[in-house]
Design a protein around this motif. Structure first.
Motif, PDB file in Angstrom:
ATOM      1  N   ASN A 381       0.804  -1.218   0.000  1.00 25.16           N
ATOM      2  CA  ASN A 381       0.000   0.000   0.000  1.00 25.16           C
ATOM      3  C   ASN A 381       0.843   1.276   0.000  1.00 25.16           C
ATOM      4  O   ASN A 381       0.334   2.370  -0.243  1.00 25.16           O
ATOM      5  CB  ASN A 381      -0.926   0.024   1.213  1.00 25.16           C
ATOM      6  N   ILE A 382       2.156   1.176   0.284  1.00 26.84           N
ATOM      7  CA  ILE A 382       2.981   2.377   0.411  1.00 26.84           C
ATOM      8  C   ILE A 382       3.250   2.987  -0.959  1.00 26.84           C
ATOM      9  O   ILE A 382       3.734   2.314  -1.875  1.00 26.84           O
ATOM     10  CB  ILE A 382       4.304   2.067   1.127  1.00 26.84           C
ATOM     11  N   THR A 383       2.921   4.276  -1.050  1.00 28.75           N
ATOM     12  CA  THR A 383       3.134   5.002  -2.303  1.00 28.75           C
ATOM     13  C   THR A 383       4.242   6.034  -2.186  1.00 28.75           C
ATOM     14  O   THR A 383       4.722   6.536  -3.212  1.00 28.75           O
ATOM     15  CB  THR A 383       1.832   5.703  -2.714  1.00 28.75           C
ATOM     16  N   ASP A 384       4.644   6.389  -0.956  1.00 29.68           N
ATOM     17  CA  ASP A 384       5.744   7.339  -0.766  1.00 29.68           C
ATOM     18  C   ASP A 384       7.056   6.568  -0.877  1.00 29.68           C
ATOM     19  O   ASP A 384       7.539   5.980   0.090  1.00 29.68           O
ATOM     20  CB  ASP A 384       5.626   8.012   0.602  1.00 29.68           C
ATOM     21  N   LEU A 385       7.624   6.562  -2.059  1.00 27.44           N
ATOM     22  CA  LEU A 385       8.853   5.795  -2.290  1.00 27.44           C
ATOM     23  C   LEU A 385      10.110   6.619  -2.042  1.00 27.44           C
ATOM     24  O   LEU A 385      11.226   6.126  -2.213  1.00 27.44           O
ATOM     25  CB  LEU A 385       8.857   5.236  -3.719  1.00 27.44           C
ATOM     26  N   ASN A 386       9.938   7.882  -1.612  1.00 29.07           N
ATOM     27  CA  ASN A 386      11.102   8.707  -1.284  1.00 29.07           C
ATOM     28  C   ASN A 386      11.646   8.369   0.102  1.00 29.07           C
ATOM     29  O   ASN A 386      12.823   8.085   0.275  1.00 29.07           O
ATOM     30  CB  ASN A 386      10.738  10.191  -1.352  1.00 29.07           C
ATOM     31  N   ASP A 387      10.776   8.424   1.100  1.00 23.06           N
ATOM     32  CA  ASP A 387      11.235   8.096   2.455  1.00 23.06           C
ATOM     33  C   ASP A 387      10.259   7.210   3.224  1.00 23.06           C
ATOM     34  O   ASP A 387      10.437   6.974   4.409  1.00 23.06           O
ATOM     35  CB  ASP A 387      11.524   9.362   3.264  1.00 23.06           C
ATOM     36  N   GLY A 388       9.209   6.691   2.573  1.00 21.68           N
ATOM     37  CA  GLY A 388       8.268   5.827   3.280  1.00 21.68           C
ATOM     38  C   GLY A 388       7.538   6.615   4.348  1.00 21.68           C
ATOM     39  O   GLY A 388       6.963   7.658   4.082  1.00 21.68           O
ATOM     40  N   GLY A 389       7.595   6.139   5.550  1.00 20.51           N
ATOM     41  CA  GLY A 389       6.974   6.850   6.660  1.00 20.51           C
ATOM     42  C   GLY A 389       7.563   6.413   7.976  1.00 20.51           C
ATOM     43  O   GLY A 389       8.161   5.343   8.090  1.00 20.51           O
ATOM     44  N   TYR A 390       7.426   7.275   9.014  1.00 20.37           N
ATOM     45  CA  TYR A 390       7.919   6.882  10.333  1.00 20.37           C
ATOM     46  C   TYR A 390       6.749   6.393  11.182  1.00 20.37           C
ATOM     47  O   TYR A 390       5.626   6.863  11.051  1.00 20.37           O
ATOM     48  CB  TYR A 390       8.674   8.025  11.019  1.00 20.37           C
ATOM     49  N   PHE A 391       7.019   5.415  12.066  1.00 16.60           N
ATOM     50  CA  PHE A 391       5.958   4.805  12.859  1.00 16.60           C
ATOM     51  C   PHE A 391       6.282   4.776  14.350  1.00 16.60           C
ATOM     52  O   PHE A 391       5.391   4.550  15.167  1.00 16.60           O
ATOM     53  CB  PHE A 391       5.684   3.375  12.384  1.00 16.60           C
ATOM     54  N   ALA A 392       7.546   4.967  14.729  1.00 20.85           N
ATOM     55  CA  ALA A 392       7.945   4.948  16.145  1.00 20.85           C
ATOM     56  C   ALA A 392       8.700   6.227  16.454  1.00 20.85           C
ATOM     57  O   ALA A 392       9.568   6.653  15.691  1.00 20.85           O
ATOM     58  CB  ALA A 392       8.811   3.728  16.454  1.00 20.85           C
TER      59      ALA A 392
END
Length: 599
Positions: A381-392
């Protein structure tokens, strides 16, 4: 001559009748806004009160401020008559003095005269002419010489004599020559009537924990017994009354609950029945600061399907829909102590943002560490291929852990970054596979702003000294205090579907990387805890070896209530209330937890 004799006899009889009416009890100070005040007259049962008037005097000027004509009124079958506030009037013949604050608290006076209310317009000077009975009273006030002299009294009685004027009244003693200060005996004999209901232990539990703020709310409770004997009105001067766990009007015992009380506000709970019972209990506000001391272990031992943000010491501080859920099962890492409880799931595909946080005792110097295990099961589902996302996040977004899908092939591997900023950078060259348990350690130095991260450290390094960090960054403006760990379930394009487990927070590498013992098995079976449940005031904690053992006990909110080193295999729990607790038993730098039940 006979007619004259008859007139004299009538006057004498009337005088004697009036002389038999006395002020039996007054209650001028009552809980809250004085909505349960009353004056109780007493005399011959069913006798007429025609020709009498009750006059209230203000001590500030020794003049009248109210008069109640009693023509047409009678004493009841037990010889009582009530002038009282609207809420406590129970008989049609009583006199209603209004909703509240009709009877001043003192120094003031109540007097009964053989006269009419028209004889005492407001601001009539005090007089003893045609006086039947009177009392001069106060609530820790100085004597009012004018009222005492004007009414021919020698004593000014104090409703606050025992320091509890809200729950006590002034009552004529059985000899009829003085007033006593004690619990009200509304419409009953002063020496025998009692209130069946009683209020006992109270508690105050924070709903949320926000460091350095007074904006949290708490839930207050008070236990009762002796209920089901009258119809009670339950009120609180703050929050919302909830009788789900006990209604004194219908239940013999139970718990009155008040929700949504603002932190810093003591709540006064009152229970009244318009008769004998006029009870009050004050619950002191707790301080809703985080009570989790470090090192902290979170094994997510909650009900599967529950909202993480609704659990003790967790809080959903941003977003509300589709919370982070508790799921069944555990994640493991070779060499790390075996997991307990369940785990949680973050799912960006739910397409809703939510941040859940847990707070702990602030770290104001040196380093604070956090460790956990993740297993990413779906990156598609991830579309931000530059840096993904932070979760913690450790601290106030001071150290952020990022996951970023590798582009070759997309959706099956990922890399990791740890930054102070709001974008991912310096991702690991090592790629991690979906459906793989990955152990991560991150740290933040409040003195220097140094940020370090480790991914899958060697088993030999667990429980010892931190090896060289794999990930590094620096906060140019160090946060001088860190007291929060955050889990972020971001948008569908940034957060993969992942399981998260075995959260540990501490001030050393060893705190968050407890290794299994090499010389002996260390597990829940290594200790025997008995009796459990216990009602004896102690539990025995027996180990398989003779090494030093320390025990910490937490309540269900995560607050530490006991911490000590055992010297004789026995832990004193006599100070704990009935309920469920968590035992953390530590030996040789390794820990396990057990449930403890106090009966």
């Amino acid at each position: 001559m006979k007619k004259l004799y008859f007139l004299c006899l009538t006057v004498l009889t009337t005088s004697l009748s009036f002389g038999q009416v006395v002020i039996n009890e007054i209650d001028a100070a009552t809980p809250g806004t004085d909505m349960a005040e009353f004056i109780e007259l007493k005399g011959t049962p069913n006798a007429s009160l025609d020709g009498l008037v009750v006059v209230l005097y203000n001590g500030s000027n020794d003049q009248s401020y109210a008069a109640y004509d009693l023509d047409g009124k009678t004493l009841d079958a037990n010889g009582f008559f009530i002038l009282g506030n609207t809420a406590i009037i129970t008989l049609p013949g009583d006199t209603d003095m209004g909703a509240s604050n009709a009877l001043q608290n003192g120094a003031d006076a109540v007097a009964v005269y053989s006269a009419n209310d028209t004889d005492f317009p407001d601001n009539t000077p005090v007089t003893s002419t045609n006086l039947v009975d009177a009392i001069v009273y106060g609530t820790s006030d100085g004597d009012d010489a004018g009222l005492l002299a004007g009414l021919g009294e020698s004593v000014q009685y104090d409703e606050n004599l025992n320091g509890t004027n809200d729950t006590e009244s002034l009552q004529l003693n059985m000899a009829g020559d003085a007033y006593e200060t004690k619990a009200p005996t509304f419409r009953a004999e002063n020496d025998t009537a009692v209130c069946d209901l009683s209020l006992s232990s109270t508690s105050a539990v924070c709903d949320t924990f926000t460091p350095g703020a007074t904006s949290d709310t708490y839930t207050a409770t008070v236990d009762f017994s002796g209920g089901g004997t009258s119809t009670y009105t339950v009120m609180a001067d703050s929050g919302v009354v909830d009788l789900t766990n006990g209604d004194p009007s219908s239940d013999a015992t139970g718990t009155i609950t008040v929700t949504g009380v603002a932190e810093g506000t003591d709540v006064v709970i009152t229970v009244q029945d318009g008769g004998l019972c006029d009870l009050m209990s004050t619950v002191t506000s707790p301080v809703c600061e985080p009570s989790n001391s470090l090192p902290l272990y979170e094994g997510f031992d909650y009900t599967v399907g529950a909202d993480l943000g609704a659990q003790a010491n967790w809080n959903n501080f941003s977003g509300s829909a589709n919370p982070i859920d508790v799921v069944s099962g555990n994640l493991t890492y070779a060499g790390l102590i075996a997991p307990t409880g369940e785990s949680i799931q973050l799912d960006g595909s739910e397409n809703s943002n939510i941040d859940s946080e847990i707070t702990f005792t602030p770290v104001t110097s040196g380093e604070v560490y956090a460790s956990f295990i993740i297993n990413i099961s779906d990156l598609s589902n991830i579309t931000d291929l530059n840096d993904g996302g932070y979760f913690a996040v450790l601290g106030s977004f001071d150290a952020r852990l990022w996951v970023h899908p590798d582009t070759d092939p997309v959706g099956t591997t990922y890399d990791i970054a740890l930054t102070n900023g709001s974008s991912g950078s310096n991702f690991t060259t090592t790629k991690y596979n979906i459906n793989e348990d990955v152990f991560i350690v991150m740290s933040y130095n409040v003195d220097t702003g140094a940020i370090n991260g480790w991914v899958n450290p060697a088993g030999a390094d667990l429980g010892g000294t931190a090896p060289t960090a794999l990930l590094t960054d620096t906060d140019g403006s160090p946060n001088p205090s860190v007291d929060t760990f955050v889990l972020r379930q971001d948008s569908a394009g940034e957060t993969p579907i992942m399981t998260f487990d075995e959260l540990r927070i501490g001030t050393s590498w060893a705190d968050v990387t407890p290794n299994t013992l090499s010389t002996e098995e260390f597990s829940a079976d290594s200790f025997k805890v008995f009796p459990n449940p216990t009602s004896t005031g102690f539990v025995n904690i027996i180990s398989n070896n003779n090494n030093a053992t320390s025990v910490v006990v937490y309540d269900i909110l995560g607050k530490q209530v006991i911490s000590e080193s055992l010297t004789n295999d026995r832990l004193n729990v006599s100070a704990l209330n009935t309920g469920v607790y968590i035992l953390k038993i530590t030996q040789n730098d390794a820990s396990i937890t057990k449930k403890l039940v106090i009966k």
